[in-house]
Scaffold this motif. Structure first.
Motif, PDB file in Angstrom:
ATOM      1  N   ASP A  15       0.832  -1.209   0.000  1.00 51.03           N
ATOM      2  CA  ASP A  15       0.000   0.000   0.000  1.00 51.03           C
ATOM      3  C   ASP A  15       0.866   1.258   0.000  1.00 51.03           C
ATOM      4  O   ASP A  15       0.553   2.236  -0.670  1.00 51.03           O
ATOM      5  N   LEU A  16       1.957   1.220   0.740  1.00 51.62           N
ATOM      6  CA  LEU A  16       2.860   2.364   0.780  1.00 51.62           C
ATOM      7  C   LEU A  16       3.498   2.596  -0.584  1.00 51.62           C
ATOM      8  O   LEU A  16       3.617   3.736  -1.034  1.00 51.62           O
ATOM      9  N   VAL A  17       3.876   1.531  -1.258  1.00 49.21           N
ATOM     10  CA  VAL A  17       4.455   1.650  -2.605  1.00 49.21           C
ATOM     11  C   VAL A  17       3.428   2.264  -3.555  1.00 49.21           C
ATOM     12  O   VAL A  17       3.753   3.149  -4.358  1.00 49.21           O
ATOM     13  N   VAL A  18       2.183   1.834  -3.462  1.00 45.51           N
ATOM     14  CA  VAL A  18       1.125   2.378  -4.313  1.00 45.51           C
ATOM     15  C   VAL A  18       0.922   3.858  -4.020  1.00 45.51           C
ATOM     16  O   VAL A  18       0.796   4.680  -4.935  1.00 45.51           O
ATOM     17  N   ALA A  21       3.847   5.863  -5.410  1.00 49.29           N
ATOM     18  CA  ALA A  21       3.768   5.902  -6.874  1.00 49.29           C
ATOM     19  C   ALA A  21       2.682   6.872  -7.334  1.00 49.29           C
ATOM     20  O   ALA A  21       2.884   7.636  -8.284  1.00 49.29           O
ATOM     21  N   ALA A  22       1.535   6.864  -6.660  1.00 52.42           N
ATOM     22  CA  ALA A  22       0.451   7.780  -7.019  1.00 52.42           C
ATOM     23  C   ALA A  22       0.866   9.228  -6.766  1.00 52.42           C
ATOM     24  O   ALA A  22       0.579  10.121  -7.581  1.00 52.42           O
ATOM     25  N   TYR A  23       1.565   9.479  -5.656  1.00 51.09           N
ATOM     26  CA  TYR A  23       2.059  10.821  -5.367  1.00 51.09           C
ATOM     27  C   TYR A  23       3.051  11.265  -6.434  1.00 51.09           C
ATOM     28  O   TYR A  23       2.988  12.386  -6.932  1.00 51.09           O
ATOM     29  N   ALA A  24       3.973  10.381  -6.806  1.00 50.70           N
ATOM     30  CA  ALA A  24       4.971  10.711  -7.824  1.00 50.70           C
ATOM     31  C   ALA A  24       4.302  11.006  -9.162  1.00 50.70           C
ATOM     32  O   ALA A  24       4.698  11.943  -9.870  1.00 50.70           O
ATOM     33  N   PRO A  78      -6.106   1.948  -3.590  1.00 46.58           N
ATOM     34  CA  PRO A  78      -6.602   0.818  -4.388  1.00 46.58           C
ATOM     35  C   PRO A  78      -5.759  -0.413  -4.122  1.00 46.58           C
ATOM     36  O   PRO A  78      -4.576  -0.314  -3.809  1.00 46.58           O
ATOM     37  N   ARG A  79      -6.376  -1.547  -4.191  1.00 45.56           N
ATOM     38  CA  ARG A  79      -5.643  -2.794  -4.032  1.00 45.56           C
ATOM     39  C   ARG A  79      -5.142  -3.195  -5.417  1.00 45.56           C
ATOM     40  O   ARG A  79      -5.899  -3.594  -6.272  1.00 45.56           O
ATOM     41  N   LEU A  80      -3.857  -3.042  -5.632  1.00 46.47           N
ATOM     42  CA  LEU A  80      -3.265  -3.370  -6.926  1.00 46.47           C
ATOM     43  C   LEU A  80      -2.370  -4.588  -6.798  1.00 46.47           C
ATOM     44  O   LEU A  80      -1.756  -4.821  -5.758  1.00 46.47           O
ATOM     45  N   VAL A  85       2.235  -2.305  -9.731  1.00 48.13           N
ATOM     46  CA  VAL A  85       3.019  -1.344  -8.966  1.00 48.13           C
ATOM     47  C   VAL A  85       4.416  -1.210  -9.552  1.00 48.13           C
ATOM     48  O   VAL A  85       4.967  -0.135  -9.637  1.00 48.13           O
ATOM     49  N   ALA A  86       4.994  -2.305  -9.954  1.00 46.11           N
ATOM     50  CA  ALA A  86       6.377  -2.320 -10.444  1.00 46.11           C
ATOM     51  C   ALA A  86       6.539  -1.657 -11.772  1.00 46.11           C
ATOM     52  O   ALA A  86       5.724  -1.293 -12.462  1.00 46.11           O
TER      53      ALA A  86
END
Length: 86
Positions: A15-18, A21-24, A78-80, A85-86
């Protein structure tokens, strides 16, 4: 009397990675929008509009900016799948 502390929601690494990534992605779209405006492109908001639409975050038609700012909230993550994510 002491207050009883409840456990805070645990954010998984995925979730933190998502979230990062969304912030970036949003930051890149905002920077591209500013650069496009400075270059005089005809529709500089297209970059930001696209990023918001991809996450279902476009404001409703006729929304007032001051109301949107007052309703600042973090949307549910979101649950991805890891592949997304990668």
């Amino acid at each position: 009397m002491s207050a009883v502390l409840t456990s805070a929601p645990v954010v998984s690494r995925e979730d933190l990675v998502v979230l990062v990534a969304a912030y970036a992605e949003l930051l890149a779209a905002a920077r591209a929008t500013v650069a496009a405006a400075e270059l005089g492109e005809p529709d500089p908001l297209i970059h930001l509009r696209h990023a918001l639409a991809a996450h279902g975050q476009l404001p409703p038609a006729g929304a007032r900016p001051v109301v949107l700012l007052a309703q600042c909230a973090v949307p549910a993550l979101p649950r991805l799948a890891r592949a997304e994510v990668a």
